[in-house]
Enzyme design. Structure first.
Site, PDB file in Angstrom:
ATOM      1  CG  ASN A   9      38.280  44.496  47.952  1.00 23.44           C
ATOM      2  OD1 ASN A   9      38.489  43.865  48.980  1.00 23.44           O
ATOM      3  ND2 ASN A   9      37.108  45.185  48.059  1.00 23.44           N
ATOM      4  CE  LYS A  11      34.320  42.947  47.102  1.00 26.78           C
ATOM      5  NZ  LYS A  11      32.961  43.281  46.539  1.00 26.78           N
ATOM      6  CG  HIS A  96      34.369  48.296  49.347  1.00 27.34           C
ATOM      7  ND1 HIS A  96      33.013  47.693  49.289  1.00 27.34           N
ATOM      8  CD2 HIS A  96      34.899  47.772  48.122  1.00 27.34           C
ATOM      9  CE1 HIS A  96      32.832  46.879  48.373  1.00 27.34           C
ATOM     10  NE2 HIS A  96      33.811  46.997  47.698  1.00 27.34           N
ATOM     11  CD  GLU A  98      31.301  44.502  49.587  1.00 22.35           C
ATOM     12  OE1 GLU A  98      32.286  43.935  50.129  1.00 22.35           O
ATOM     13  OE2 GLU A  98      30.887  44.105  48.443  1.00 22.35           O
ATOM     14  CD  GLU A 168      34.341  48.937  44.077  1.00 25.56           C
ATOM     15  OE1 GLU A 168      35.123  48.224  43.562  1.00 25.56           O
ATOM     16  OE2 GLU A 168      34.087  48.455  45.227  1.00 25.56           O
ATOM     17  N   GLY A 174      29.414  42.313  42.492  1.00 24.31           N
ATOM     18  CA  GLY A 174      29.070  40.949  42.931  1.00 24.31           C
ATOM     19  C   GLY A 174      27.885  40.395  42.333  1.00 24.31           C
ATOM     20  CB  SER A 214      30.483  42.566  37.539  1.00 25.36           C
ATOM     21  OG  SER A 214      29.410  42.357  38.603  1.00 25.36           O
TER      22      SER A 214
HETATM   23  P1  13P Z   1      33.156  42.381  42.349  1.00 23.08           P
HETATM   24  O1  13P Z   1      34.352  42.279  41.281  1.00 23.08           O
HETATM   25  O2  13P Z   1      32.804  40.887  42.975  1.00 23.08           O
HETATM   26  O3  13P Z   1      31.748  42.973  41.546  1.00 23.08           O
HETATM   27  O4  13P Z   1      33.335  43.379  43.596  1.00 23.08           O
HETATM   28  C1  13P Z   1      33.558  44.799  43.104  1.00 23.08           C
HETATM   29  C2  13P Z   1      34.190  45.372  44.249  1.00 23.08           C
HETATM   30  O5  13P Z   1      33.406  45.513  45.426  1.00 23.08           O
HETATM   31  C3  13P Z   1      35.786  45.505  44.425  1.00 23.08           C
HETATM   32  O6  13P Z   1      36.152  46.321  45.565  1.00 23.08           O
END
Ligand code: 13P
Length: 256
Positions: A9, A11, A96, A98, A168, A174, A214
């Site tokens: 992803n 983002k 997601h 976010e 997740e 992150g 992560s």
């Molecule tokens: P990270 O791998 O940067 O922690 O992000 C995970 C994520 O949100 C994947 O959709």
């Protein structure tokens, strides 16, 4: 047996050229032909077309990070599932954390998007996961119950054949803090149990549940080795070939 799946992803990252370079670099790193695992990259909408062209002829597939639930019309700024299919997009990430937290997406909206995406012929990566405060309050399972029931409302057992769940935990996204192998396995086993009781044991056995939060080359093997972890949804570590390729390699080496 469930086939391992590693999805990146991206983002809101890369430029057009950086995305093309990343996609081409990934194809070069994983090599041509059958990989033994599914691999997808999910760039920003604007770069989907260019990235799709960059992975042509390889086993790497392409996904979007969102879509709308209507087919067409006066929905300024939105992207229809059919438009994604039109450019050869294979997957869409929905729900997601976010988008839930920052864009205010509710389970009801996510359920409409899931239904529309599946109807258009997209495969869906549906994200669920608890916040830190919810975990600390022992509400993880209740949160997963609510998100699964809400986001999959109206989705049939047959349709689940093209749905992948991504667990997740928000506190691991992150942050560099990964769920332990045991925490991941416990949540995944819980989600599989949910699928068994709300659909049937066949759906539970067949549905892939990815871990996200992560994930990196150094922890991928341990996470992917868990019985109910069927792959990874990778954020930050999917932005560099040298970080992403080892995660794919770990999935290829995982035998269950
Ligand atoms: P990270 O791998 O940067 O922690 O992000 C995970 C994520 O949100 C994947 O959709």
């Amino acid at each position: 047996m469930r086939r391992m799946f590693v999805a990146g992803n991206w983002k809101m990252n890369t430029t057009r050229q950086a995305g093309i370079d990343l996609a081409k670099g990934l194809v070069a790193a994983v090599g041509p032909g059958e990989l033994g695992v599914d691999v997808a990259v999910c760039p920003p909408f604007l770069y989907l077309d260019a990235v799709k062209a960059s992975v042509a002829g390889s086993a790497v597939t392409v996904g979007a990070q969102n879509c709308y639930f209507e087919k067409s019309g006066a929905f300024t700024g939105e992207v229809a599932p059919g438009m994604l299919v039109d450019i050869g997009c294979n997957w869409v990430i929905l729900g997601h954390s976010e988008r839930r937290a920052i864009l205010g997406e509710t389970d009801a909206v996510i359920a409409k998007k899931t239904a529309a995406a599946l109807a258009a012929g997209l495969k869906v990566i549906l994200c669920v996961g608890e916040q830190l405060s919810e975990r600390q309050a022992n509400q993880t399972e209740a949160v997963l119950d609510t998100q699964m029931a809400g986001s999959l409302a109206g989705i049939s057992a047959d349709q689940m054949g093209t749905v992948v769940i991504a667990y997740e935990p928000v506190w691991a996204i992150g942050t560099g803090v990964t769920a332990s192998n045991e925490q991941a396995q416990a949540a995944h086993a819980y989600l599989r149990g949910w699928l068994a009781s709300h659909y049937n044991p066949q759906v539970a056995q067949a549905t892939r549940i990815l871990y996200g939060g992560s994930v990196k080359g150094s922890n991928a093997q341990g996470l992917l080795g868990q019985a109910d972890v069927d792959g990874a949804l990778v954020g930050g570590a999917s932005l560099k070939v040298e970080d992403f390729a080892p995660i794919i390699q770990a999935a290829r080496e995982t035998r269950k």
